[in-house]
Scaffold this active site. Structure first.
Site, PDB file in Angstrom:
ATOM      1  N   LYS A 102      53.312  93.128  13.877  1.00  0.00           N
ATOM      2  CA  LYS A 102      54.585  93.745  14.266  1.00  0.00           C
ATOM      3  C   LYS A 102      54.481  95.200  13.858  1.00  0.00           C
ATOM      4  O   LYS A 102      54.387  95.530  12.673  1.00  0.00           O
ATOM      5  CB  LYS A 102      55.769  93.090  13.565  1.00  0.00           C
ATOM      6  CG  LYS A 102      57.087  93.787  13.895  1.00  0.00           C
ATOM      7  CD  LYS A 102      58.205  93.424  12.936  1.00  0.00           C
ATOM      8  CE  LYS A 102      59.431  94.292  13.222  1.00  0.00           C
ATOM      9  NZ  LYS A 102      60.499  94.140  12.214  1.00  0.00           N
ATOM     10  N   GLY A 145      58.177  96.695  17.199  1.00  0.00           N
ATOM     11  CA  GLY A 145      59.101  96.501  16.096  1.00  0.00           C
ATOM     12  C   GLY A 145      60.465  97.105  16.304  1.00  0.00           C
ATOM     13  O   GLY A 145      61.264  97.171  15.361  1.00  0.00           O
ATOM     14  N   SER A 188      63.100  93.198   7.405  1.00  0.00           N
ATOM     15  CA  SER A 188      63.818  94.312   6.787  1.00  0.00           C
ATOM     16  C   SER A 188      65.328  94.188   6.963  1.00  0.00           C
ATOM     17  O   SER A 188      66.104  94.520   6.062  1.00  0.00           O
ATOM     18  CB  SER A 188      63.331  95.643   7.377  1.00  0.00           C
ATOM     19  OG  SER A 188      61.946  95.815   7.151  1.00  0.00           O
ATOM     20  N   ASN A 189      65.763  93.711   8.130  1.00  0.00           N
ATOM     21  CA  ASN A 189      67.194  93.599   8.395  1.00  0.00           C
ATOM     22  C   ASN A 189      67.847  92.433   7.660  1.00  0.00           C
ATOM     23  O   ASN A 189      69.067  92.304   7.650  1.00  0.00           O
ATOM     24  CB  ASN A 189      67.438  93.484   9.899  1.00  0.00           C
ATOM     25  CG  ASN A 189      67.115  94.774  10.612  1.00  0.00           C
ATOM     26  OD1 ASN A 189      67.901  95.699  10.619  1.00  0.00           O
ATOM     27  ND2 ASN A 189      65.920  94.855  11.185  1.00  0.00           N
ATOM     28  N   SER A 249      56.282  98.743  13.802  1.00  0.00           N
ATOM     29  CA  SER A 249      57.596  99.371  13.930  1.00  0.00           C
ATOM     30  C   SER A 249      57.536 100.886  13.919  1.00  0.00           C
ATOM     31  O   SER A 249      58.573 101.548  13.875  1.00  0.00           O
ATOM     32  CB  SER A 249      58.506  98.892  12.783  1.00  0.00           C
ATOM     33  OG  SER A 249      58.689  97.504  12.835  1.00  0.00           O
TER      34      SER A 249
END
Length: 329
Positions: free
Chosen positions: A198, A224, A79-80, A200
């Site tokens: 993962k 996450g 996402s980042n 989050s």
């Protein structure tokens, strides 16, 4: 003898299909079994030029600095990394760039999730060819109202069946509006090519339940976010994929070391100092704030790709306070 007669009774085409499936299953099992995910991973940002092209030179500069931090590996196109705003060609090229720079003893986990199963399978194969050791597959979410356990189990199973490398499930409800259901995680954990998840969401009881209900499988759980990393270790997680590791990577690796060695008092003090800056670069201000903080800590962050906008001056001041009040700036 009966098994041999049945095997010989199959047509050559059928035998080839069965043999191919058997070989793929054995390959999946071996690949998944040999990969230990434990450790800290930064989900790296994607630098852009002033024209919003991917800045591969600055990316390589960040990679050189990350090479000096004891990460287990890197997550690329999480996402980042602003993966929804990159073309498929850019996503693959970024992975190739990271693979060329990354030490051979570090894992490269590449995001390959798309909205359709077909597209996810195709991109997964391309990510593996580009050098990914494992793929991170986010939940498809555009039709989130129809993404029940049945649909998601079928999706991830088909991807894992076709993937040349092990698969890690990715549940990030803050971005997708969809949490991968617990029953789906438990069933998918039995697939020989699905290595872990993962998570989050930040629900520690859920993370603990995932660990508990998959304990008979070789299934690994990654936190996450840095905000609940210690708590996740307490209930059985093996590591974390943390946005904050892009700026405080050594500190998160130290938190991991303290948790693994059972030094919980020291871990608690460090964890508490990481909560506010982590919240600032994730749920409060997001990727633009993460990129700003990267600049302060000597990395290349820069601007995001439109339509994401830079943080305001007031937000930048709050971001600085969140880091400085905890002793990081």
């Amino acid at each position: 003898m009966l098994c041999m007669r049945l095997w010989r009774s199959l047509s050559p085409v059928c035998r080839d299909v069965h043999l191919s499936t058997w070989k793929r299953t054995q390959s999946h099992t071996a690949a998944a079994a040999r990969l230990d995910l434990s450790g800290i991973y930064p989900p790296i940002a994607t630098p852009f030029t002033a024209r919003e092209d991917v800045d591969y030179q600055k990316l390589e500069g960040n990679l050189q600095k990350y090479a000096k931090i004891p990460f287990k590996g890197l997550v690329v196109q999480g996402s980042n990394g602003e993966y929804p705003y990159l073309t498929e060609e850019e996503r693959v090229e970024v992975v190739k760039t990271v693979r060329r720079s990354l030490q051979t003893d570090k894992l490269l986990m590449a995001g390959s999730g798309c909205e359709s199963t077909r597209a996810t399978v195709q991109l997964t194969e391309k990510m593996a060819a580009a050098g990914a050791d494992v793929v991170l597959v986010v939940t498809p979410c555009f039709y989130k109202g129809k993404m029940d356990s049945r649909a998601l189990i079928q999706h991830f199973t088909k991807v894992a069946d076709r993937s040349p490398v092990p698969v890690v499930l990715y549940s990030v409800p803050a971005n997708t509006g969809l949490e991968l259901p617990l029953d789906a995680v438990v069933q998918l954990s039995q697939h020989p090519n699905i290595l872990g998840i993962k998570d989050s969401g930040g629900d520690i009881s859920r993370i603990g339940l995932i660990v508990h209900k998959t304990k008979t499988q070789d299934f690994q759980v990654l936190a996450g976010s840095a905000g609940f990393l210690m708590a996740a270790y307490c209930v059985g997680a093996v590591g974390g994929v943390c946005a904050l590791a892009n700026v405080l990577g050594r500190e998160l690796c130290e938190l991991e070391r303290l948790c693994v060695s059972g030094r919980w008092d020291e871990a608690r003090v460090l964890q508490q100092r990481l909560i506010e800056p982590n919240a600032a670069v994730t749920r409060k201000l997001g990727v633009p704030a993460l990129k700003q903080a990267m600049e302060w800590f000597g990395f290349h962050g820069g601007a995001c790709r439109s339509p994401l906008q830079p943080i305001t001056e007031a937000e930048a001041q709050q971001l600085r306070r969140d880091f400085s009040s905890n002793g990081w700036l």
